[in-house]
Design an enzyme around this catalytic site. Structure first.
Site, mmCIF file in Angstrom:
data_model
loop_
_atom_site.group_PDB
_atom_site.id
_atom_site.type_symbol
_atom_site.label_atom_id
_atom_site.label_comp_id
_atom_site.label_asym_id
_atom_site.label_seq_id
_atom_site.Cartn_x
_atom_site.Cartn_y
_atom_site.Cartn_z
ATOM 1 N N GLU A 95 0.865 -1.171 0.000
ATOM 2 C CA GLU A 95 0.000 0.000 0.000
ATOM 3 C C GLU A 95 0.904 1.225 0.000
ATOM 4 O OE1 GLU A 95 -2.847 0.331 3.218
ATOM 5 O OE2 GLU A 95 -3.564 2.253 2.411
ATOM 6 N N ARG B 182 5.499 -13.354 8.886
ATOM 7 C CA ARG B 182 6.155 -12.087 8.605
ATOM 8 C C ARG B 182 7.514 -12.045 9.289
ATOM 9 N NH1 ARG B 182 2.652 -8.258 8.873
ATOM 10 N NH2 ARG B 182 4.002 -6.499 9.225
ATOM 11 N N LYS C 93 4.378 0.460 9.635
ATOM 12 C CA LYS C 93 4.503 1.717 8.897
ATOM 13 C C LYS C 93 3.985 2.887 9.721
ATOM 14 C CE LYS C 93 3.046 -0.020 4.842
ATOM 15 N NZ LYS C 93 2.603 -0.076 3.450
HETATM 16 P P1 ATP Z 1 1.813 -2.101 7.868
HETATM 17 O O1 ATP Z 1 0.818 -2.994 8.543
HETATM 18 O O2 ATP Z 1 2.974 -1.718 8.694
HETATM 19 O O3 ATP Z 1 1.194 -0.941 7.163
HETATM 20 P P2 ATP Z 1 1.600 -3.825 5.705
HETATM 21 O O4 ATP Z 1 1.833 -5.247 5.935
HETATM 22 O O5 ATP Z 1 0.187 -3.396 5.695
HETATM 23 O O6 ATP Z 1 2.436 -2.999 6.747
HETATM 24 P P3 ATP Z 1 1.787 -3.530 2.913
HETATM 25 O O7 ATP Z 1 2.257 -2.357 2.159
HETATM 26 O O8 ATP Z 1 0.363 -3.859 2.863
HETATM 27 O O9 ATP Z 1 2.280 -3.304 4.407
HETATM 28 O O10 ATP Z 1 2.649 -4.812 2.577
HETATM 29 C C1 ATP Z 1 2.896 -5.238 1.267
HETATM 30 C C2 ATP Z 1 3.284 -6.678 1.292
HETATM 31 O O11 ATP Z 1 4.427 -6.877 2.091
HETATM 32 C C3 ATP Z 1 2.182 -7.532 1.883
HETATM 33 O O12 ATP Z 1 1.995 -8.639 1.062
HETATM 34 C C4 ATP Z 1 2.677 -7.892 3.230
HETATM 35 O O13 ATP Z 1 2.205 -9.151 3.613
HETATM 36 C C5 ATP Z 1 4.194 -7.887 3.038
HETATM 37 N N1 ATP Z 1 4.836 -7.545 4.297
HETATM 38 C C6 ATP Z 1 4.658 -6.454 5.041
HETATM 39 N N2 ATP Z 1 5.371 -6.509 6.177
HETATM 40 C C7 ATP Z 1 6.038 -7.685 6.148
HETATM 41 C C8 ATP Z 1 6.948 -8.345 7.040
HETATM 42 N N3 ATP Z 1 7.315 -7.801 8.180
HETATM 43 N N4 ATP Z 1 7.432 -9.542 6.669
HETATM 44 C C9 ATP Z 1 7.080 -10.094 5.503
HETATM 45 N N5 ATP Z 1 6.234 -9.547 4.632
HETATM 46 C C10 ATP Z 1 5.712 -8.351 4.938
HETATM 47 MG MG MG Z 2 -1.327 -3.776 4.372
#
Ligand code: ATP
Ligand code: MG
Length: 584
Positions: free
Chosen positions: A36, A272, A282
């Protein structure tokens, strides 16, 4: 480019994919990486990028870089641009950049599908599988119940299809204010899975979108947009983190309810990545930036990809880290020193060695001619013969590290002390004759030494040995630089586990940045450009920071030479558990 990443271990997702390839289930393997655009990418995203692009590259498939941009109020093109740059940098030389992009070089956008998603929503309403609900957000929450308590059906659940169709069209036309109505799937308010209790598919948001402009005032929810974006793009394996496991029945329900042509995408979940001494949400990273607790998203202490790039971490080291941690189903905490180990291992092979003195102590070689200057041969990188040699100027007055001298040396201290002989790297043996002190402070401010001309190049013809070799810089030729020494951002291994009444921000390491001005460095460093990484012999790897000016070079310490990881590995192998895995 780096052979290291090629022997990719087979994790459970790769096993599944290999099975599908074997049975020719799909015409080709298509994955996606769907951030995102509401923040910068971090090391956790790197794990997902390596997994998704890795699977595509190993199977001659594709991996779409898709902006999951359904929440306009939190998103921005600044983030879109940074994501593009960070992904391209991370996969460069490893996977084809065009693997993730459309033919025109742009990434995919969920917002590109807003028209199609709207049509799918109409289809669901017409099939009696979705309805417009007038409950307030608070009531919607309340009616949903809890995992152990069935929900209550909305009073609008059984309104006619015609009425829902009409209201949904009016929602789109902007007839209603934010929060007054939603489109919901009609599934099961008693389901043990709360995600199936008539989840919201669309909500009203009068807000401009960074891609779609002012065209929409209703926006699809993640669960509705994601599975359908996957379907539209022909994704075969939709890989996400474990917290989405409970969403999978909804993912399948939506695709099933629309009676789409096969094959359908399928969702797989993995654990994760969590890394010690940092935060990865984030929201928290944004807060650190907005409150000025770090110098921006690319502050070299941040766990962001741009922060690590600025700090001098090579992309290949980050990929090697992801390869080593593997992909599994159990969440754990990986020690930051494993990442540092990978960085060090790679830089050891590539970074030119130079000499710089962080805390200078003046040395005068009494028996060396006053005006004489020698250009001594120095090896650029003992790990890489191809890196060649360079000349380092040597003269009567030098700087060495204050730490390399002790007036009263303890037993284990083998470096310079009164009366003791040591080797100056690439130069000569010197012997300390006298330590000159400041009359007021009593501090040692200068060493009077002698050198042995026969030891030119660093070896004594009579075979006599010295116990240590120290680095130095010629005072007459030294360039002054600034060094920024970085340490972990948080003092605690897991800063998200804070005591009551405290906040993760209270756990910031007050010593995460030490600025050392007037570091003395050999003149060859003047040629280094922003982003270059060198090894300051005996001190660590340093990267030329972009804050450098024509008059002042600034070096960020990428990583020290000390291998904390070896210690940890020994410890964790001795106890149960695998390498670097800290049970959570
Ligand atoms: P946040 O919750 O901090 O906003 P997010 O997981 O929502 O982070 P996204 O931008 O939606 O962030 O993530 C994009 C992709 O990266 C998703 O498929 C997510 O599963 C993966 N991802 C995010 N954080 C991790 C992590 N710590 N380890 C592995 N994959 C991750
Ligand atoms: Mg997300």
């Amino acid at each position: 480019m780096d052979g290291m990443t090629d022997d990719q271990p087979r994790d459970f997702i790769r096993e599944i994919v290999a099975g599908h390839v074997g049975e020719k289930r799909y015409p080709g393997i298509v994955t996606r990486f769907p951030p995102e655009p509401n923040g910068y990418l971090h090391i956790g995203h790197a794990k997902s990028i390596c997994l998704n692009f890795g699977i595509a590259r190993e199977n001659n498939g594709r991996c779409n870089l898709r902006m999951d941009d359904t929440n306009p109020t939190k998103e921005d093109v600044e983030y879109v641009d940074s994501i593009m740059e960070d992904v391209a940098w991370l996969i460069q030389g490893w996977a084809d950049k065009s693997l993730g992009l459309k033919k025109d070089g742009a990434p995919f956008f969920a917002s590109d599908y807003f028209d199609a998603l709207y049509e799918y929503a109409l289809t669901l309403i017409r099939a009696g599988k979705a309805y417009v609900c007038d409950l307030s957000p608070e009531d919607t929450d309340k009616f949903r119940g809890a995992p152990d308590k069935p929900g209550i059906e909305s009073p609008f659940r059984n309104r006619s299809i015609a009425e829902s169709l009409d209201l949904f069209q009016q929602m789109k036309a902007g007839a209603f204010p934010n929060g007054t109505r939603t489109l919901r799937a009609r599934i099961d308010m008693a389901s043990p899975n709360v995600w199936l209790r008539d989840p919201i598919l669309y909500r009203i948001r009068h807000a401009a979108h960074h891609q779609a402009g002012r065209k929409w005032c209703i926006y699809p929810m993640y669960d509705f947009a994601h599975c359908l974006s996957d379907y539209i793009e022909g994704i075969t394996h939709s890989i996400c983190t474990l917290e989405f496991e409970v969403h999978r029945p909804l993912y399948d329900w939506i695709l099933g309810a629309l009676d789409l042509s096969r094959p359908l995408p399928h969702q797989y979940e993995f654990a994760r990545l969590n890394v010690t001494h940092t935060v990865m949400s984030k929201r928290k990273l944004l807060e650190l930036v907005q409150k000025g607790l770090v110098a921006g998203w690319d502050d070299p202490r941040m766990p962001t990809i741009c922060g690590m790039r600025r700090r001098g971490y090579p992309a290949g080291a980050i990929r090697e880290f992801c390869r080593r941690i593997g992909v599994g189903k159990v969440e754990n905490m990986i020690d930051l020193s494993l990442l540092e180990f990978c960085v060090r291992e790679q830089l050891n092979k590539t970074a030119p060695r130079v000499m710089a003195v962080l805390k200078p102590l003046k040395v005068v070689i009494e028996n060396y001619p006053d005006e004489k200057v020698e250009e001594l041969d120095a090896v650029n990188n003992p790990e890489d013969v191809g890196a060649g040699m360079r000349k380092v100027p040597f003269g009567k007055t030098l700087y060495i590290e204050q730490d390399d001298f002790r007036e009263d040396p303890p037993k284990e201290f083998f470096r310079l002390a009164p009366g003791r002989e040591v080797r100056l790297r690439y130069a000569y043996f010197i012997t300390c004759r006298e330590a000159v002190k400041d009359p007021v402070s009593g501090e040692v401010v200068e060493l009077r030494c002698t050198y042995d001309p026969a030891t030119h190049g660093g070896n004594a013809p009579d075979g006599r040995k010295v116990k240590s070799t120290i680095h130095w810089v010629s005072a007459a030729h030294a360039v002054g630089i600034e060094a920024r020494l970085y340490d972990r951002l948080f003092t605690l291994e897991d800063p998200s586990r804070v005591e009551d009444g405290k906040d993760y921000k209270d756990l910031l390491n007050p010593r995460s940045l030490t600025v050392v001005r007037d570091v003395k460095a050999e003149p060859s460093l003047l040629a280094a450009g922003a982003g270059d990484v060198v090894q300051f012999e005996r001190l660590g790897y340093f990267c030329v920071d972009r804050d450098s000016t024509a008059g002042q070079k600034i070096f960020s310490r990428t990583v020290t030479l000390k291998d904390e990881w070896a210690k940890i590995e020994k410890r964790t192998h001795a106890v149960a558990g695998g390498p670097g895995h800290k049970g959570k």
